[in-house]
Design a protein around this motif. Structure first.
Motif, mmCIF file in Angstrom:
data_model
loop_
_atom_site.group_PDB
_atom_site.id
_atom_site.type_symbol
_atom_site.label_atom_id
_atom_site.label_comp_id
_atom_site.label_asym_id
_atom_site.label_seq_id
_atom_site.Cartn_x
_atom_site.Cartn_y
_atom_site.Cartn_z
ATOM 1 N N ASP A 1 -8.804 -3.343 -5.907
ATOM 2 C CA ASP A 1 -8.278 -4.044 -4.736
ATOM 3 C C ASP A 1 -9.320 -4.184 -3.633
ATOM 4 O O ASP A 1 -9.375 -5.201 -2.948
ATOM 5 N N ALA A 2 -10.152 -3.174 -3.456
ATOM 6 C CA ALA A 2 -11.192 -3.236 -2.426
ATOM 7 C C ALA A 2 -12.246 -4.269 -2.788
ATOM 8 O O ALA A 2 -12.718 -5.007 -1.911
ATOM 9 N N ARG A 3 -12.620 -4.344 -4.051
ATOM 10 C CA ARG A 3 -13.614 -5.346 -4.485
ATOM 11 C C ARG A 3 -13.086 -6.763 -4.340
ATOM 12 O O ARG A 3 -13.851 -7.689 -4.082
ATOM 13 N N CYS A 4 -11.795 -6.935 -4.534
ATOM 14 C CA CYS A 4 -11.197 -8.268 -4.392
ATOM 15 C C CYS A 4 -10.922 -8.621 -2.933
ATOM 16 O O CYS A 4 -10.524 -9.745 -2.639
ATOM 17 N N GLN B 1 0.807 -1.225 0.000
ATOM 18 C CA GLN B 1 0.000 0.000 0.000
ATOM 19 C C GLN B 1 0.841 1.277 0.000
ATOM 20 O O GLN B 1 0.617 2.143 -0.843
ATOM 21 N N PRO B 2 1.792 1.429 0.921
ATOM 22 C CA PRO B 2 2.600 2.659 0.848
ATOM 23 C C PRO B 2 3.373 2.789 -0.458
ATOM 24 O O PRO B 2 3.525 3.892 -0.981
ATOM 25 N N LEU B 3 3.840 1.674 -1.003
ATOM 26 C CA LEU B 3 4.560 1.738 -2.276
ATOM 27 C C LEU B 3 3.651 2.211 -3.405
ATOM 28 O O LEU B 3 4.079 2.973 -4.277
ATOM 29 N N GLN B 4 2.386 1.765 -3.401
ATOM 30 C CA GLN B 4 1.447 2.221 -4.417
ATOM 31 C C GLN B 4 1.191 3.722 -4.299
ATOM 32 O O GLN B 4 1.123 4.430 -5.297
ATOM 33 N N ILE B 5 1.045 4.199 -3.072
ATOM 34 C CA ILE B 5 0.771 5.612 -2.866
ATOM 35 C C ILE B 5 1.984 6.452 -3.282
ATOM 36 O O ILE B 5 1.846 7.499 -3.924
ATOM 37 N N VAL B 6 3.190 5.998 -2.930
ATOM 38 C CA VAL B 6 4.397 6.724 -3.322
ATOM 39 C C VAL B 6 4.541 6.716 -4.840
ATOM 40 O O VAL B 6 4.903 7.730 -5.445
ATOM 41 N N ARG B 7 4.231 5.604 -5.478
ATOM 42 C CA ARG B 7 4.276 5.543 -6.940
ATOM 43 C C ARG B 7 3.277 6.533 -7.537
ATOM 44 O O ARG B 7 3.569 7.233 -8.502
ATOM 45 N N GLY C 1 -4.233 20.524 1.280
ATOM 46 C CA GLY C 1 -4.095 19.071 1.255
ATOM 47 C C GLY C 1 -4.648 18.453 -0.013
ATOM 48 O O GLY C 1 -5.638 18.894 -0.579
ATOM 49 N N ARG C 2 -3.998 17.449 -0.453
ATOM 50 C CA ARG C 2 -4.434 16.746 -1.650
ATOM 51 C C ARG C 2 -4.540 15.276 -1.309
ATOM 52 O O ARG C 2 -3.668 14.715 -0.670
ATOM 53 N N ILE C 3 -5.585 14.657 -1.763
ATOM 54 C CA ILE C 3 -5.790 13.246 -1.470
ATOM 55 C C ILE C 3 -5.278 12.444 -2.659
ATOM 56 O O ILE C 3 -5.755 12.587 -3.784
ATOM 57 N N TRP C 4 -4.300 11.593 -2.381
ATOM 58 C CA TRP C 4 -3.613 10.865 -3.451
ATOM 59 C C TRP C 4 -4.489 9.808 -4.107
ATOM 60 O O TRP C 4 -4.213 9.369 -5.209
ATOM 61 N N TYR C 5 -5.548 9.391 -3.450
ATOM 62 C CA TYR C 5 -6.343 8.296 -4.004
ATOM 63 C C TYR C 5 -7.038 8.684 -5.306
ATOM 64 O O TYR C 5 -7.460 7.817 -6.062
ATOM 65 N N ARG C 6 -7.169 9.951 -5.606
ATOM 66 C CA ARG C 6 -7.851 10.350 -6.842
ATOM 67 C C ARG C 6 -7.134 9.821 -8.074
ATOM 68 O O ARG C 6 -7.760 9.421 -9.039
ATOM 69 N N LYS C 7 -5.843 9.807 -8.058
ATOM 70 C CA LYS C 7 -5.093 9.286 -9.205
ATOM 71 C C LYS C 7 -5.065 7.761 -9.190
ATOM 72 O O LYS C 7 -4.834 7.142 -10.207
ATOM 73 N N ASP C 8 -5.270 7.183 -8.034
ATOM 74 C CA ASP C 8 -5.175 5.737 -7.877
ATOM 75 C C ASP C 8 -6.548 5.118 -7.640
ATOM 76 O O ASP C 8 -6.651 4.022 -7.110
ATOM 77 N N ASP C 9 -7.594 5.807 -8.039
ATOM 78 C CA ASP C 9 -8.963 5.384 -7.746
ATOM 79 C C ASP C 9 -9.283 4.013 -8.342
ATOM 80 O O ASP C 9 -9.877 3.162 -7.685
ATOM 81 N N SER C 10 -8.892 3.773 -9.582
ATOM 82 C CA SER C 10 -9.226 2.494 -10.222
ATOM 83 C C SER C 10 -8.511 1.333 -9.544
ATOM 84 O O SER C 10 -9.095 0.258 -9.356
#
Length: 132
Positions: free
Chosen positions: A90-93, A12-18, A76-85
């Motif tokens: 991952d949440a559905r799985c 998870q942290p690696l995905q957010i940093v990416r 503040g910016r929420i990083w999940y917007r770029k990683d939404d898909s």
């Protein structure tokens, strides 16, 4: 199941940093603004004196710093917007829960966009406004 949780805590942290690296200008802008404002405030109150005027100037620096930190927190910016898909998949799985994901996003946002620029700001203000 325990190995699965350990893998999640690393991935998870690696995905957010990416994701953050895809929008690295935002991070650089926070660093640049902290440096520019820190140097400006430091030069405005260059080498504070040890008298009543110096005490008043120190209070002004404190108020400007609190204002800068509050202003920095608003952007503040929420990083999940770029990683939404990716998050939705991952949440559905069942790989990640919303609480874990947003916890990691919030923690990385606080460290990278709040703590690091704030430390730079304080270093510049302290070095310029205090007699060494």
């Amino acid at each position: 199941h325990r190995e699965h949780q350990h893998a999640e805590s690393i991935v998870q942290p690696l995905q957010i940093v990416r994701c953050m690296r895809r929008d690295h200008n935002y991070f650089y802008f926070h660093l640049l603004s902290a440096c520019v404002v820190g140097v400006s405030v430091g030069l405005s109150f260059f080498r504070l004196q040890d008298d009543l005027k110096g005490l008043n100037d120190r209070f002004s620096v404190l108020m400007l710093s609190v204002f800068f930190f509050a202003l920095q927190g608003v952007s503040g910016r929420i990083w999940y917007r770029k990683d939404d898909s990716v998050f939705t998949r991952d949440a559905r799985c069942g790989y990640v829960s919303s609480l874990e994901y947003f916890g990691v996003v919030t923690a990385l946002d606080r460290v990278l966009l709040r703590c690091v620029p704030s430390i730079l700001y304080v270093v510049f203000v302290w070095a310029l406004s205090h007699r060494l």
